[in-house]
Scaffold this motif. Structure first.
Motif, PDB file in Angstrom:
ATOM      1  N   LEU A  17       0.807  -1.217   0.000  1.00 53.79           N
ATOM      2  CA  LEU A  17       0.000   0.000   0.000  1.00 53.79           C
ATOM      3  C   LEU A  17       0.841   1.267   0.000  1.00 53.79           C
ATOM      4  N   GLY A  18       2.141   1.158   0.295  1.00 54.72           N
ATOM      5  CA  GLY A  18       3.036   2.306   0.266  1.00 54.72           C
ATOM      6  C   GLY A  18       2.734   3.361   1.313  1.00 54.72           C
ATOM      7  N   LEU A  19       2.231   2.955   2.470  1.00 52.54           N
ATOM      8  CA  LEU A  19       1.886   3.912   3.517  1.00 52.54           C
ATOM      9  C   LEU A  19       3.136   4.354   4.266  1.00 52.54           C
ATOM     10  N   GLU A  20       3.097   5.550   4.776  1.00 55.30           N
ATOM     11  CA  GLU A  20       4.242   6.087   5.503  1.00 55.30           C
ATOM     12  C   GLU A  20       4.305   5.467   6.899  1.00 55.30           C
ATOM     13  N   GLN A  21       5.441   4.885   7.221  1.00 55.97           N
ATOM     14  CA  GLN A  21       5.594   4.233   8.518  1.00 55.97           C
ATOM     15  C   GLN A  21       5.442   5.252   9.639  1.00 55.97           C
ATOM     16  N   GLY A  22       4.636   4.929  10.618  1.00 57.13           N
ATOM     17  CA  GLY A  22       4.398   5.821  11.734  1.00 57.13           C
ATOM     18  C   GLY A  22       3.153   6.662  11.600  1.00 57.13           C
ATOM     19  N   ARG A  24      -0.936   7.410  11.138  1.00 60.78           N
ATOM     20  CA  ARG A  24      -2.079   6.783  11.800  1.00 60.78           C
ATOM     21  C   ARG A  24      -2.692   5.688  10.941  1.00 60.78           C
ATOM     22  N   LEU A  25      -2.829   5.952   9.642  1.00 64.98           N
ATOM     23  CA  LEU A  25      -3.407   4.948   8.750  1.00 64.98           C
ATOM     24  C   LEU A  25      -2.516   3.718   8.670  1.00 64.98           C
ATOM     25  N   ALA A  26      -1.205   3.931   8.587  1.00 66.00           N
ATOM     26  CA  ALA A  26      -0.279   2.797   8.517  1.00 66.00           C
ATOM     27  C   ALA A  26      -0.362   1.951   9.783  1.00 66.00           C
ATOM     28  N   GLU A  27      -0.432   2.607  10.935  1.00 66.99           N
ATOM     29  CA  GLU A  27      -0.532   1.875  12.191  1.00 66.99           C
ATOM     30  C   GLU A  27      -1.819   1.059  12.253  1.00 66.99           C
ATOM     31  N   ALA A  28      -2.931   1.656  11.790  1.00 72.98           N
ATOM     32  CA  ALA A  28      -4.210   0.958  11.809  1.00 72.98           C
ATOM     33  C   ALA A  28      -4.203  -0.238  10.863  1.00 72.98           C
ATOM     34  N   VAL A  29      -3.670  -0.032   9.643  1.00 70.30           N
ATOM     35  CA  VAL A  29      -3.614  -1.118   8.663  1.00 70.30           C
ATOM     36  C   VAL A  29      -2.700  -2.239   9.149  1.00 70.30           C
ATOM     37  N   HIS A  30      -1.560  -1.866   9.714  1.00 72.52           N
ATOM     38  CA  HIS A  30      -0.617  -2.865  10.225  1.00 72.52           C
ATOM     39  C   HIS A  30      -1.281  -3.718  11.306  1.00 72.52           C
ATOM     40  N   ALA A 214      -8.165  -1.877  15.414  1.00 66.89           N
ATOM     41  CA  ALA A 214      -7.262  -1.138  14.528  1.00 66.89           C
ATOM     42  C   ALA A 214      -7.552   0.356  14.572  1.00 66.89           C
ATOM     43  N   ALA A 215      -8.838   0.710  14.592  1.00 65.04           N
ATOM     44  CA  ALA A 215      -9.212   2.125  14.656  1.00 65.04           C
ATOM     45  C   ALA A 215      -8.756   2.741  15.980  1.00 65.04           C
ATOM     46  N   LEU A 216      -8.957   2.006  17.076  1.00 71.92           N
ATOM     47  CA  LEU A 216      -8.499   2.500  18.379  1.00 71.92           C
ATOM     48  C   LEU A 216      -6.985   2.653  18.390  1.00 71.92           C
ATOM     49  N   HIS A 217      -6.302   1.661  17.820  1.00 69.88           N
ATOM     50  CA  HIS A 217      -4.841   1.645  17.820  1.00 69.88           C
ATOM     51  C   HIS A 217      -4.268   2.794  16.994  1.00 69.88           C
TER      52      HIS A 217
END
Length: 321
Positions: A17-22, A24-30, A214-217
């Motif tokens: 997905l090429g999300l930026e590490q760190g 919010r979206l990347a953390e939720a997807v991870h 994931a949303a909470l995280h």
């Protein structure tokens, strides 16, 4: 052992997905990818193993182990078997009637029925894999304690009059047993059938639970939980239990939410009280139990569990800070 799931989540979030590490979206997807892969692999494996176990331990055998024991031993066996037997809530009514028909006291029967949904053998393994054996042991001990105290209290208050009259008149005979096929192939087919049936019924709750976690995280700031659900808020545990009442999930589905809450700094007692409320005070369970229990008994049952979960949460918060 679980590094493969972390690698899969890393690859999905940061490369696919090429999300930026760190972010919010990347953390939720991870979180979502890792927990989805881990929980479903464990769910299939554990349900298959428990399906094989189920071919050796029918509800009739469970009843036979408890029948004729001393009162104290019967209580211990009831909560222990409630914790390890892989029976879903649909078995609650025939088990209830069968236990009473065999002369097992109402308190012992209710101890089994309280413990069974709270301490789910599949959830225990998944909970341990995600949050460690220490928290899992605390959760199991709390569930066994609530079941044991609830059964003894029902026994001491002599609440038999609040069981539907027809239950005492029924001669159940043997409960439904598995079709006899003791071959290895027959046991494997039955176990795989359990996987398709149970996972088919649970998958949506599990995915919803992971999505909420994931949303909470990823999106809910830790400061919000610290302010409203911290250990110094005396109303945090009662509110957590009340919030769990209208929700419905099994122990497996609520684990990702509990994982996210713990990661945000919510005290363990508050999280466990919330988990128990969602699992132990489910509407489907009460609808089924209404077939055999009169309204006063159902009200007592619900009030006892609500108070017990609050007490468990407050005590655990005090012990674990």
């Amino acid at each position: 052992m679980f590094d493969l799931f972390t690698w899969l989540a890393d690859w999905s979030a940061y490369h696919l997905l090429g999300l930026e590490q760190g972010s919010r979206l990347a953390e939720a997807v991870h979180f979502f990818v890792e927990d989805t892969a881990k929980i479903f692999v464990l769910l299939v494996a554990i349900v298959f193993v428990m399906g094989l176990f189920r071919t050796l331990l029918s509800p009739e055998k469970v009843r036979g182990y408890i029948e004729g024991r001393s009162r104290g031993m019967a209580y211990l066996l009831a909560v222990t078997l409630g914790a390890v037997t892989p029976f879903c809530s649909c078995s609650s009514v025939p088990l209830f009637i069968g236990f009473l028909e065999a002369g097992i006291p109402l308190g012992v029967t209710m101890a089994f029925l309280i413990t069974s949904p709270l301490v789910n053998e599949v959830a225990v393994v998944i909970l341990a894999s995600i949050m460690g054996w220490e928290m899992t042991a605390v959760y199991v001990a709390a569930g066994l304690g609530v079941g044991l105290i609830g059964g003894i209290l029902i026994d001491r208050l002599h609440l038999e009059r609040h069981v539907e009259d027809y239950v005492w008149k029924i001669r159940m005979g043997a409960l439904a047993e598995i079709e006899a096929d003791s071959s290895l192939g027959g046991r494997v087919r039955y176990a795989w059938g359990e996987v398709t049936d149970i996972v088919g019924r649970l998958w949506l709750y599990v995915v919803i639970g992971i999505a909420i976690g994931a949303a909470l995280h990823g999106y809910v700031p830790e400061e919000l939980f610290a302010r409203y659900a911290g250990a110094d808020n005396p109303f945090a545990v009662p509110v957590a239990v009340l919030l769990g009442l209208p929700l419905y999930s099994n122990a497996t589905g609520i684990i990702p939410v509990a994982e996210a809450l713990i990661a945000k700094g919510v005290p363990i007692g508050t999280v466990i009280a919330f988990m128990m409320s969602v699992v132990g005070l489910s509407v489907p369970e009460f609808i089924m139990l209404r077939k055999v229990l009169k309204p006063p008994m159902l009200v007592f049952f619900g009030v006892f569990l609500t108070v017990a979960f609050i007490v468990v949460g407050v005590l655990l918060n005090a012990l674990f800070g």
